[in-house]
Design a protein around this motif. Structure first.
Motif, PDB file in Angstrom:
ATOM      1  N   PRO A 135       0.597  -0.840   0.177  1.00  0.00           N
ATOM      2  CA  PRO A 135      -0.303  -0.355  -0.108  1.00  0.00           C
ATOM      3  C   PRO A 135       0.984   1.635   0.192  1.00  0.00           C
ATOM      4  CG  PRO A 135      -0.393  -0.913   2.184  1.00  0.00           C
ATOM      5  CD  PRO A 135       0.857  -1.938   1.305  1.00  0.00           C
ATOM      6  N   ARG A 181      -1.688   6.732   7.202  1.00  0.00           N
ATOM      7  CA  ARG A 181      -0.961   7.133   6.122  1.00  0.00           C
ATOM      8  C   ARG A 181      -2.406   7.439   4.852  1.00  0.00           C
ATOM      9  NH1 ARG A 181       4.507   7.572   5.198  1.00  0.00           N
ATOM     10  NH2 ARG A 181       5.967   7.256   6.494  1.00  0.00           N
ATOM     11  N   LEU A 182      -2.296   8.730   5.116  1.00  0.00           N
ATOM     12  CA  LEU A 182      -3.794   9.063   3.618  1.00  0.00           C
ATOM     13  C   LEU A 182      -3.319   8.899   2.296  1.00  0.00           C
ATOM     14  CD1 LEU A 182      -4.106  12.757   5.233  1.00  0.00           C
ATOM     15  CD2 LEU A 182      -5.583  10.211   5.663  1.00  0.00           C
ATOM     16  N   GLY A 242       0.747  12.355  -0.604  1.00  0.00           N
ATOM     17  CA  GLY A 242       2.740  12.112   0.305  1.00  0.00           C
ATOM     18  C   GLY A 242       3.439  11.381  -1.273  1.00  0.00           C
ATOM     19  N   HIS A 243       5.065  11.305  -1.297  1.00  0.00           N
ATOM     20  CA  HIS A 243       5.870  11.088  -2.010  1.00  0.00           C
ATOM     21  C   HIS A 243       7.059  11.410  -1.271  1.00  0.00           C
ATOM     22  CE1 HIS A 243       7.467   9.696  -6.376  1.00  0.00           C
ATOM     23  NE2 HIS A 243       6.723   9.564  -6.344  1.00  0.00           N
ATOM     24  N   LEU A 279      -2.829  17.904   6.500  1.00  0.00           N
ATOM     25  CA  LEU A 279      -1.469  17.191   5.973  1.00  0.00           C
ATOM     26  C   LEU A 279      -0.430  19.317   6.725  1.00  0.00           C
ATOM     27  CD1 LEU A 279      -1.598  14.719   3.727  1.00  0.00           C
ATOM     28  CD2 LEU A 279      -1.332  14.084   5.326  1.00  0.00           C
ATOM     29  N   ARG A 310       6.818  18.663   6.577  1.00  0.00           N
ATOM     30  CA  ARG A 310       6.563  18.170   5.247  1.00  0.00           C
ATOM     31  C   ARG A 310       5.746  18.630   4.536  1.00  0.00           C
ATOM     32  NH1 ARG A 310      10.031  13.511   4.317  1.00  0.00           N
ATOM     33  NH2 ARG A 310       9.229  11.700   2.491  1.00  0.00           N
ATOM     34  N   LEU A 327       3.688  17.986   1.751  1.00  0.00           N
ATOM     35  CA  LEU A 327       3.313  16.009   1.413  1.00  0.00           C
ATOM     36  C   LEU A 327       1.885  16.439   0.097  1.00  0.00           C
ATOM     37  CD1 LEU A 327       2.983  14.397   5.177  1.00  0.00           C
ATOM     38  CD2 LEU A 327       3.915  13.836   2.976  1.00  0.00           C
ATOM     39  N   ASN A 365      -0.872  12.817  -4.546  1.00  0.00           N
ATOM     40  CA  ASN A 365      -0.128  12.259  -5.741  1.00  0.00           C
ATOM     41  C   ASN A 365      -0.544  11.379  -6.725  1.00  0.00           C
ATOM     42  OD1 ASN A 365      -0.569   8.958  -5.110  1.00  0.00           O
ATOM     43  ND2 ASN A 365       0.762   8.877  -2.989  1.00  0.00           N
ATOM     44  N   GLU A 369      -1.863   8.639  -7.212  1.00  0.00           N
ATOM     45  CA  GLU A 369      -2.606   7.147  -6.651  1.00  0.00           C
ATOM     46  C   GLU A 369      -4.082   8.112  -6.633  1.00  0.00           C
ATOM     47  OE1 GLU A 369      -1.942   4.736  -8.307  1.00  0.00           O
ATOM     48  OE2 GLU A 369       0.207   3.671  -6.398  1.00  0.00           O
TER      49      GLU A 369
HETATM   50  N1  ACO Z   1       0.082  10.515   5.229  1.00  0.00           N
HETATM   51  C1  ACO Z   1      -0.164  11.215   6.674  1.00  0.00           C
HETATM   52  N2  ACO Z   1       1.246  10.826   6.635  1.00  0.00           N
HETATM   53  C2  ACO Z   1       2.182  10.950   5.704  1.00  0.00           C
HETATM   54  C3  ACO Z   1       2.186  10.519   4.122  1.00  0.00           C
HETATM   55  C4  ACO Z   1       0.565  10.399   4.440  1.00  0.00           C
HETATM   56  N3  ACO Z   1       0.342   9.739   2.808  1.00  0.00           N
HETATM   57  N4  ACO Z   1       3.342  10.538   3.742  1.00  0.00           N
HETATM   58  C5  ACO Z   1       4.190  10.703   4.580  1.00  0.00           C
HETATM   59  N5  ACO Z   1       3.701  11.273   5.698  1.00  0.00           N
HETATM   60  C6  ACO Z   1       4.478  11.380   6.871  1.00  0.00           C
HETATM   61  C7  ACO Z   1       4.626  10.934   7.772  1.00  0.00           C
HETATM   62  O1  ACO Z   1       3.943  10.279   8.350  1.00  0.00           O
HETATM   63  C8  ACO Z   1       6.443  11.221   8.511  1.00  0.00           C
HETATM   64  O2  ACO Z   1       5.853  11.489   9.401  1.00  0.00           O
HETATM   65  P1  ACO Z   1       6.585  11.419  11.050  1.00  0.00           P
HETATM   66  O3  ACO Z   1       8.118  12.771   9.917  1.00  0.00           O
HETATM   67  O4  ACO Z   1       6.144  12.955  11.913  1.00  0.00           O
HETATM   68  O5  ACO Z   1       7.227  10.751  11.048  1.00  0.00           O
HETATM   69  C9  ACO Z   1       6.953  11.885   6.895  1.00  0.00           C
HETATM   70  O6  ACO Z   1       5.098  12.223   6.779  1.00  0.00           O
HETATM   71  C10 ACO Z   1       7.777  11.622   6.364  1.00  0.00           C
HETATM   72  O7  ACO Z   1       7.729  10.844   5.915  1.00  0.00           O
HETATM   73  P2  ACO Z   1       8.390   9.676   4.571  1.00  0.00           P
HETATM   74  O8  ACO Z   1       7.776   8.349   5.499  1.00  0.00           O
HETATM   75  O9  ACO Z   1       9.985   9.645   5.738  1.00  0.00           O
HETATM   76  O10 ACO Z   1       7.944   9.837   4.058  1.00  0.00           O
HETATM   77  P3  ACO Z   1       8.382   8.680   2.253  1.00  0.00           P
HETATM   78  O11 ACO Z   1       8.801   9.947   1.225  1.00  0.00           O
HETATM   79  O12 ACO Z   1       9.536   8.092   2.394  1.00  0.00           O
HETATM   80  O13 ACO Z   1       6.852   8.329   1.851  1.00  0.00           O
HETATM   81  C11 ACO Z   1       5.229   7.453   1.215  1.00  0.00           C
HETATM   82  C12 ACO Z   1       6.590   8.239   1.146  1.00  0.00           C
HETATM   83  C13 ACO Z   1       5.443   5.924   1.237  1.00  0.00           C
HETATM   84  C14 ACO Z   1       3.847   7.442  -0.090  1.00  0.00           C
HETATM   85  C15 ACO Z   1       4.247   8.382   2.001  1.00  0.00           C
HETATM   86  O14 ACO Z   1       4.613   9.270   1.731  1.00  0.00           O
HETATM   87  C16 ACO Z   1       3.042   7.615   2.081  1.00  0.00           C
HETATM   88  O15 ACO Z   1       3.133   6.570   2.967  1.00  0.00           O
HETATM   89  N6  ACO Z   1       1.482   7.443   0.710  1.00  0.00           N
HETATM   90  C17 ACO Z   1       0.796   7.259   1.378  1.00  0.00           C
HETATM   91  C18 ACO Z   1       0.495   5.516   0.130  1.00  0.00           C
HETATM   92  C19 ACO Z   1       0.610   5.993  -0.950  1.00  0.00           C
HETATM   93  O16 ACO Z   1      -0.191   7.774  -1.349  1.00  0.00           O
HETATM   94  N7  ACO Z   1       1.834   5.289  -1.558  1.00  0.00           N
HETATM   95  C20 ACO Z   1       1.728   6.356  -2.883  1.00  0.00           C
HETATM   96  C21 ACO Z   1       3.116   6.631  -3.279  1.00  0.00           C
HETATM   97  S1  ACO Z   1       2.926   6.723  -5.052  1.00  0.00           S
HETATM   98  C22 ACO Z   1       3.536   5.552  -6.024  1.00  0.00           C
HETATM   99  O17 ACO Z   1       4.236   4.397  -5.448  1.00  0.00           O
HETATM  100  C23 ACO Z   1       2.900   5.486  -7.623  1.00  0.00           C
END
Ligand code: ACO
Length: 360
Positions: A207, A242-243, A247-248, A289, A296, A298, A301, A303
């Protein structure tokens, strides 16, 4: 050596395939900006462009490649039929895993066969589990049109095909994302292209990567009404959830793919009400967010609007990741070939933090 558990900022490959410019919110596909490809060229054109000088096929030109891919779908259909009863008992992404695992690494026509297997396999699995006969491919059609026709069992409209093709183009390649990196790691061991693609699919399933769009619809359904949005989303973040669709790792300003796919959903008349609702949820999510994660950036993306697009095309939500795979398999193959050509094994190091051996 410093530890970097998520490998952010680490450059592990040189590629001529795609450039993800996070600061500018830009995606370049083999020298072409995404916005100049999606809606302007066919998926087959992009496959030929990405694969030229990288992936060996009989022709990289659009028309011969379209014909060869059509033929590959017919061959793949015959190949998967015996596996369908078992595959259709699994969730769609797991069914694809099974079908890809059945492809030998030494097939001479492997690249197009793998692309064909994902599309034909997904459609046949969805039909079989619904108690319907799988629809055989039509080699005369473009890949996007045939995929949608095989899934739905009826000829889709030109607008629907164009919307799906835009999405597939948008999702075809995207730098060193988790599944593509997986493909490169496996290819670097010389395990073979089929193995690299099967492993990549497993990474896509999660996910945090390609498994996000189905849960986006779950989230919209759970929120239910626009009035409920902010409180629901805030409670989700308070729980540490996570929403999905936000985020990316690389994009900081905008995910250019999101705008392209949103425009494609807009072209589907039946999605207008859903888009208005989703836009409301999107704004509420971005507000929440920004409040809860101020350090951050956010943003929406790929999806989020992908979920709406695939829903409007009447694709079951648990098959969204499979449709993503039908596009990304093209990028996996190109990256795996590019990696294999370097003849360099990918092998990072870990830092041992366990107990030390006791002195004898
Ligand atoms: N919802 C809530 N919080 C988030 C989200 C989100 N969607 N994305 C990042 N954050 C927060 C994290 O909890 C973290 O918070 P903290 O610093 O207080 O602990 C901070 O932002 C940084 O998070 P990271 O995990 O370092 O961010 P990363 O860049 O590694 O994550 C990811 C990228 C995995 C896509 C993330 O944004 C996420 O989980 N999104 C939701 C799932 C999603 O939409 N995935 C599809 C991505 S697009 C694709 O793959 C085609």
């Amino acid at each position: 050596m410093s530890l970097n558990s998520g490998l952010e900022g680490v450059i592990a490959a040189e590629t001529i395939l795609s450039e993800v410019d996070g600061a500018a919110g830009r995606l370049i596909l083999r020298g072409h900006q995404l916005q100049d490809v999606a809606g302007h060229h066919s998926l087959e054109w992009l496959i030929g462009t990405l694969w030229r000088d990288v992936v060996p096929v009989s022709s990289h030109d659009q028309e011969p490649l379209r014909a060869a891919l059509g033929q590959a779908r017919c061959t793949a259909f015959d190949t998967i039929i015996p596996l369908l009863p078992q595959a259709a008992r699994l969730a769609p992404t797991e069914a694809l895993r099974l079908l890809l695992a059945g492809v030998p690494d030494d097939r001479p026509d492997l690249p197009l066969h793998l692309v064909a297997t994902v599309a034909v396999g997904l459609a046949a699995v969805l039909r079989t589990r619904a108690g319907a006969e799988p629809v055989p491919p039509d080699a005369e059609l473009g890949h996007a049109a045939d995929l949608l026709r095989m899934i739905r069992g009826q000829t889709p409209s030109g607008t629907e095909v164009a919307a799906l093709e835009t999405y597939l183009i948008t999702a075809t390649d995207h730098g060193l994302n988790a599944s593509t990196f997986t493909a490169r790691v496996v290819a670097s061991t010389r395990a073979g292209l089929g193995s690299a693609v099967t492993a990549a699919l497993c990474a896509l399933k999660g996910p945090l990567h390609g498994g996000a769009p189905g849960p986006v619809i779950d989230m919209l359904d759970a929120i239910g009404t626009p009035e409920n949005a902010e409180a629901w989303l805030d409670a989700a973040l308070a729980r540490g959830d996570r929403l999905m669709g936000f985020g990316h790792r690389i994009y900081r300003v905008t995910d250019p793919r999101s705008d392209v796919v949103k425009r494609a959903v807009g072209s589907l008349g039946n999605a207008a009400g859903r888009i208005r609702f989703a836009e409301h949820i999107e704004q509420a999510a971005l507000t929440v967010l920004a409040r809860r994660k101020p350090s951050r950036s956010l943003q929406t993306n790929l999806e989020f609007y992908t979920a709406l697009l695939l829903e409007a095309l009447e694709i079951p939500r648990d098959a969204f990741t499979g449709v993503f795979a039908a596009a990304r398999v093209v990028g996996w193959i190109a990256h795996a070939q590019e990696q294999a050509a370097t003849q360099r094994l990918i092998r990072p190091q870990s830092r041992y933090v366990g107990p030390l051996a006791e002195a004898a």
